[in-house]
Design an enzyme around this catalytic site. Structure first.
Site, short mmCIF file in Angstrom:
data_model
loop_
_atom_site.label_atom_id
_atom_site.label_comp_id
_atom_site.label_asym_id
_atom_site.label_seq_id
_atom_site.Cartn_x
_atom_site.Cartn_y
_atom_site.Cartn_z
N ARG A 1 62.53 5.07 4.37
CA ARG A 1 63.35 5.70 5.42
C ARG A 1 62.93 7.15 5.68
O ARG A 1 62.90 7.61 6.81
CB ARG A 1 64.82 5.65 4.99
CG ARG A 1 65.82 6.18 6.03
CD ARG A 1 67.24 6.06 5.49
NE ARG A 1 67.50 4.71 5.01
CZ ARG A 1 68.19 4.43 3.89
NH1 ARG A 1 68.69 5.40 3.15
NH2 ARG A 1 68.38 3.18 3.54
N TYR B 1 63.59 -8.44 -19.27
CA TYR B 1 62.94 -7.13 -19.08
C TYR B 1 61.52 -7.30 -18.53
O TYR B 1 61.15 -6.70 -17.52
CB TYR B 1 62.92 -6.36 -20.39
CG TYR B 1 62.33 -4.97 -20.28
CD1 TYR B 1 62.97 -3.97 -19.56
CD2 TYR B 1 61.14 -4.64 -20.93
CE1 TYR B 1 62.45 -2.69 -19.47
CE2 TYR B 1 60.61 -3.36 -20.85
CZ TYR B 1 61.27 -2.39 -20.12
OH TYR B 1 60.74 -1.13 -20.04
N LEU C 1 63.10 5.38 -12.32
CA LEU C 1 63.04 5.16 -13.76
C LEU C 1 64.24 4.37 -14.27
O LEU C 1 64.40 4.19 -15.48
CB LEU C 1 62.96 6.50 -14.51
CG LEU C 1 61.58 7.16 -14.63
CD1 LEU C 1 61.04 7.61 -13.28
CD2 LEU C 1 61.65 8.36 -15.57
N ASN D 1 66.27 -1.00 -3.26
CA ASN D 1 67.09 0.06 -2.66
C ASN D 1 66.39 1.42 -2.74
O ASN D 1 66.45 2.21 -1.79
CB ASN D 1 68.46 0.14 -3.36
CG ASN D 1 69.38 -1.00 -2.95
OD1 ASN D 1 69.23 -1.59 -1.88
ND2 ASN D 1 70.35 -1.31 -3.80
N LYS E 1 60.28 -6.21 -14.68
CA LYS E 1 59.25 -5.20 -14.43
C LYS E 1 58.06 -5.79 -13.68
O LYS E 1 57.46 -5.13 -12.82
CB LYS E 1 58.79 -4.59 -15.76
CG LYS E 1 59.83 -3.70 -16.42
CD LYS E 1 60.11 -2.45 -15.61
CE LYS E 1 60.98 -1.46 -16.35
NZ LYS E 1 61.24 -0.23 -15.57
N GLY F 1 68.61 9.21 -18.64
CA GLY F 1 67.91 8.53 -19.73
C GLY F 1 66.93 9.44 -20.44
O GLY F 1 66.74 10.61 -20.07
N PHE F 2 66.30 8.91 -21.46
CA PHE F 2 65.32 9.64 -22.26
C PHE F 2 64.21 10.22 -21.38
O PHE F 2 64.02 11.44 -21.30
CB PHE F 2 64.77 8.69 -23.33
CG PHE F 2 63.53 9.15 -24.04
CD1 PHE F 2 63.42 10.42 -24.56
CD2 PHE F 2 62.46 8.27 -24.19
CE1 PHE F 2 62.28 10.82 -25.23
CE2 PHE F 2 61.31 8.66 -24.86
CZ PHE F 2 61.21 9.94 -25.38
N ASN G 1 73.79 5.20 -13.64
CA ASN G 1 75.11 4.57 -13.80
C ASN G 1 75.64 4.70 -15.23
O ASN G 1 76.73 4.22 -15.54
CB ASN G 1 75.08 3.10 -13.37
CG ASN G 1 74.32 2.21 -14.34
OD1 ASN G 1 73.62 2.68 -15.23
ND2 ASN G 1 74.45 0.89 -14.16
#
Length: 314
Positions: free
Chosen positions: A107, A146, A74, A100, A150, A12-13, A34
């Site tokens: 972990r 959105y 991000l 995730n 967030k 992304g940007f 993705n």
């Protein structure tokens, strides 16, 4: 100390600029995306970089990156046309996807920074917005996919800090622009730049007196990295406190491009914020950070990128 770093949303940007900066500091980076809104072209210059590894993956599906020292999360559609097109996916990446990524940090004992947003403040009744303001958000409106994704992810990040002892950080990002901002992503700067360069009327929504604060991408990345290395776990605003009306922004773009385009006024979108300006006292105090690049300079730095995209369909 050099680190092995995981960056989601790397194509992304903002993700691609962050990846460049981390590699420039000598770190190794695993980029995950993705490509639902990201673009491989943003990372094409890293094709032969041995310290960079790209994995095309939806972070809503659990995976194991192997041991990492830091995680930057991000991944999310960020422009209104994209998150309105991918509403359910946006909610998933803000919840399942964020969890995730947090699980990877837990972990391996890695630091974790989550990219949140000024949209957490909604259409703010407090101006400028401080981190202590809880916001004025419509939880069932079109933008809620959105905004609430967030807001939930912020709660999740803080829960992992409090209950799982993960070293987390939360950045609330205000309007940011610069090279690699997708030409048709529907945000103010990209819209105006592309319309001006094509000689088309600039689309001004409402009367143009609503305000935004525009931060150049290099300034934002510097703020993110300073926050990632700090001891602050609560949200921190990173943005430019210089406030412009949409009409003033349009004029600045016309001057930067030399365009003679006129303005075209259109209806204001549902729940579009009327004012948006960060209070960056916390960033100044804790991180010794504030933006350095003016809107005029930032537009000049962005001009060649948008010129190169003029042939791209709107």
């Amino acid at each position: 100390m050099t680190m092995r770093v995981l960056v989601s949303g790397a194509a992304g940007f903002l993700g691609s600029h962050l990846t460049d900066r981390l590699l420039g500091e000598g770190h190794s980076v695993i980029g995950v995306d993705n490509l639902s809104t990201g673009d491989r072209e943003n990372l094409a210059h890293l094709a032969h970089e041995p310290r960079f590894q790209f994995k095309e993956w939806d972070i809503c599906q659990a995976f194991d990156s192997g041991a990492v020292d830091y995680v930057f999360n991000l991944a999310s559609p960020a422009s209104p046309p994209e998150y309105l097109r991918l509403g359910i996916e946006t909610l998933h990446v803000g919840s399942v996807g964020t969890e995730n990524m947090l699980n990877i940090a837990a972990r391996y004992g890695a630091g974790f920074l989550h990219a949140s947003t000024s949209e957490c403040y909604g259409d703010p009744l407090e101006h400028p917005q401080t981190e202590n303001y809880w916001g004025n958000v419509n939880p069932v409106g079109p933008r809620s996919v959105y905004d609430e994704a967030k807001r939930f992810s912020e709660s999740l990040v803080m829960a992992y800090h409090r209950y799982r002892d993960v070293n987390t950080h939360l950045v609330r990002i205000f309007n940011t622009y610069g090279p690699r901002l997708h030409p048709s992503d529907g945000r103010v700067i990209s819209n105006f730049m592309m319309q001006a360069l094509r000689g088309k009327p600039l689309s001004v929504y409402g009367d143009g007196n609503q305000t935004r604060s525009f931060c150049y991408v290099d300034d934002l990345i510097e703020g993110i990295l300073r926050l990632a290395r700090s001891n602050e776990h609560l949200p921190v605003n990173i943005g430019n406190p210089n406030e412009f009306t949409i009409l003033e922004c349009a004029q600045a773009v016309l001057e930067a491009t030399g365009s003679k385009s006129e303005l075209r006024f259109e209806p204001l979108p549902v729940d579009d914020p009327t004012r948006r300006r960060p209070d960056i006292t916390k960033a100044r105090t804790l991180l010794n950070w504030e933006p350095k690049i003016t809107l005029k300079e930032g537009l000049a730095r962005s001009l060649e990128f948008f010129k190169s995209r003029v042939a791209t369909p709107v």
